[in-house]
Design a protein around this motif. Structure first.
Motif, PDB file in Angstrom:
ATOM      1  N   ARG A 166       0.595  -1.173   0.650  1.00  0.00           N
ATOM      2  CA  ARG A 166      -0.194  -0.241  -0.313  1.00  0.00           C
ATOM      3  C   ARG A 166       1.093   1.160   0.356  1.00  0.00           C
ATOM      4  O   ARG A 166       0.623   2.082  -0.865  1.00  0.00           O
ATOM      5  N   ARG A 170       0.692   0.654  -4.594  1.00  0.00           N
ATOM      6  CA  ARG A 170       0.401  -0.703  -5.280  1.00  0.00           C
ATOM      7  C   ARG A 170      -1.391  -0.849  -4.935  1.00  0.00           C
ATOM      8  O   ARG A 170      -1.781  -1.204  -3.666  1.00  0.00           O
ATOM      9  N   GLU A 171      -2.376  -0.762  -5.779  1.00  0.00           N
ATOM     10  CA  GLU A 171      -3.760  -1.228  -5.638  1.00  0.00           C
ATOM     11  C   GLU A 171      -3.699  -2.602  -6.217  1.00  0.00           C
ATOM     12  O   GLU A 171      -4.504  -2.622  -7.126  1.00  0.00           O
ATOM     13  N   SER A 172      -4.442  -3.760  -5.494  1.00  0.00           N
ATOM     14  CA  SER A 172      -4.236  -4.757  -6.174  1.00  0.00           C
ATOM     15  C   SER A 172      -5.943  -5.461  -5.602  1.00  0.00           C
ATOM     16  O   SER A 172      -6.030  -6.129  -4.034  1.00  0.00           O
ATOM     17  N   ARG A 173      -7.005  -6.346  -6.260  1.00  0.00           N
ATOM     18  CA  ARG A 173      -7.775  -7.470  -5.121  1.00  0.00           C
ATOM     19  C   ARG A 173      -6.653  -7.909  -4.931  1.00  0.00           C
ATOM     20  O   ARG A 173      -7.463  -9.030  -3.413  1.00  0.00           O
ATOM     21  N   LYS A 175      -3.944  -8.858  -3.183  1.00  0.00           N
ATOM     22  CA  LYS A 175      -2.626  -9.003  -1.903  1.00  0.00           C
ATOM     23  C   LYS A 175      -1.603  -9.963  -1.528  1.00  0.00           C
ATOM     24  O   LYS A 175      -2.098 -11.260  -1.772  1.00  0.00           O
TER      25      LYS A 175
END
Length: 343
Positions: A166, A170-173, A175
């Motif tokens: 974070r 980085r934003e991703s479904r 983690k």
């Protein structure tokens, strides 16, 4: 089980949408054992062998096919990490020391983005008991293994891995915490180390999507450099098959997108078979491990206390493996940022 790898275009088109309705709702013994443990309704060994002996048409995989197969693994990991909570039974067959060892266990996956799961399996080989237990509450992930009476403990600060990602924007479904331990880490490792193709099959009339993996040449070269003049390890898998449910189980309307079985196979080797009262050599792959997931059912998410690791091996020092996963996920942050999180 036969895999049909023809008509790749239509297959890939179906894979693209196979697990989503708009959006997904939400483990070769010490070395061999741990690899395969992390690499479980039961089918006969003969059924599994037919799946593993599918001929390879090409030594290289076109990028588009590789990408679609990798996408399928992404969708399975997403389903495990963010989908509905479920539990199931696990069975594993491992070939070692010239015999087959059977292991049984359970897998509980909370999903819903919680990072909480519990995976445990026990094997009895006639000489002793070997166990593996992985558990995570979404903040700390623990692995306890006991092989031939020797206990090993390791811990990964998965909460920090997520915070590090974070911090780096980085934003991703999916983690980092969702790919530490259990079937998800196994699938992620297969995606990195194997060239992938897609196939189709059925099991008791239920359609399956199958990811077929062949060990990458770069990985072979890496192992060759380490082993020197030693023979190629017999228990190192060079072929994997991952069978994924394409539809829900009819009786419970659940299970679509979940892994059903994961097979690890050796390089082709010469074996002797009886043919017309004469022994004739046959070159075929040998199954190293068959991991089956069965009796899958949806459950209500248990309380987080269910996933707290209780260390009863106080005399055993645990190994903190967080830095290894920082390398895996390329999490590089400053000492100040790290100290802020651990305050």
């Amino acid at each position: 089980m036969k895999i049909d790898r023809q008509n790749q275009t239509d297959l890939n088109r179906r894979v693209k949408h196979s697990f989503t309705r708009g959006r997904v709702t939400s483990f070769v013994l010490a070395a061999c054992v741990l690899l395969i443990f992390r690499t479980a309704g039961g089918q006969s060994p003969a059924t599994a062998e037919r799946l593993g002996e599918i001929p390879q048409k090409s030594s290289s995989t076109p990028p588009a096919v590789q990408n679609h197969a990798s996408l399928l693994i992404d969708q399975v990991i997403d389903r495990l990490a963010n989908g509905q909570a479920f539990d199931c039974k696990v069975r594993q067959r491992v070939q070692t020391a010239g015999r087959e060892v059977i292991g049984v266990g359970t897998y509980l996956q909370v999903g819903g983005g919680s990072g909480q799961f519990s995976f445990q399996i026990k094997m009895l080989d006639g000489d002793g008991k070997h166990t593996l237990h992985q558990i995570s509450d979404g903040r700390l992930a623990w692995t306890r293994s006991e092989i031939a009476g020797t206990v090993a403990l390791s811990r990964v600060d998965v909460g920090w891995l997520d915070e590090g990602a974070r911090t780096l924007g980085r934003e991703s479904r999916i983690k980092p915490s969702m790919m530490v331990g259990g079937p998800s880490e196994m699938l992620d490792a297969i995606r990195r180390d194997f060239d992938l193709k897609l196939g189709k099959s059925t099991l008791d009339g239920r359609p399956l999507l199958v990811v077929i993996g062949t060990l990458k040449q770069s990985k072979r070269d890496e192992i060759d450099a380490l082993r020197g003049k030693a023979a190629w390890p017999d228990l190192y898998p060079t072929r994997v098959n991952i069978a994924v449910a394409e539809t829900d189980a009819a009786d419970i309307a659940f299970g679509k997108g979940l892994p059903i079985r994961i097979e690890h196979w050796s390089d082709p080797v010469a074996v002797e078979i009886d043919s017309d009262d004469k022994k004739a050599p046959e070159v075929k792959r040998q199954m190293i491990s068959l991991l089956e997931f069965y009796s899958i059912r949806p459950v209500a998410p248990p309380p987080i206390q269910r996933f707290r690791f209780e260390n009863q091996d106080t005399e055993v020092d645990f190994v903190n493996e967080t830095s290894r996963y920082e390398d895996r996920f390329d999490i590089r942050v400053t000492a100040k940022e790290r100290a802020r999180f651990h305050r």
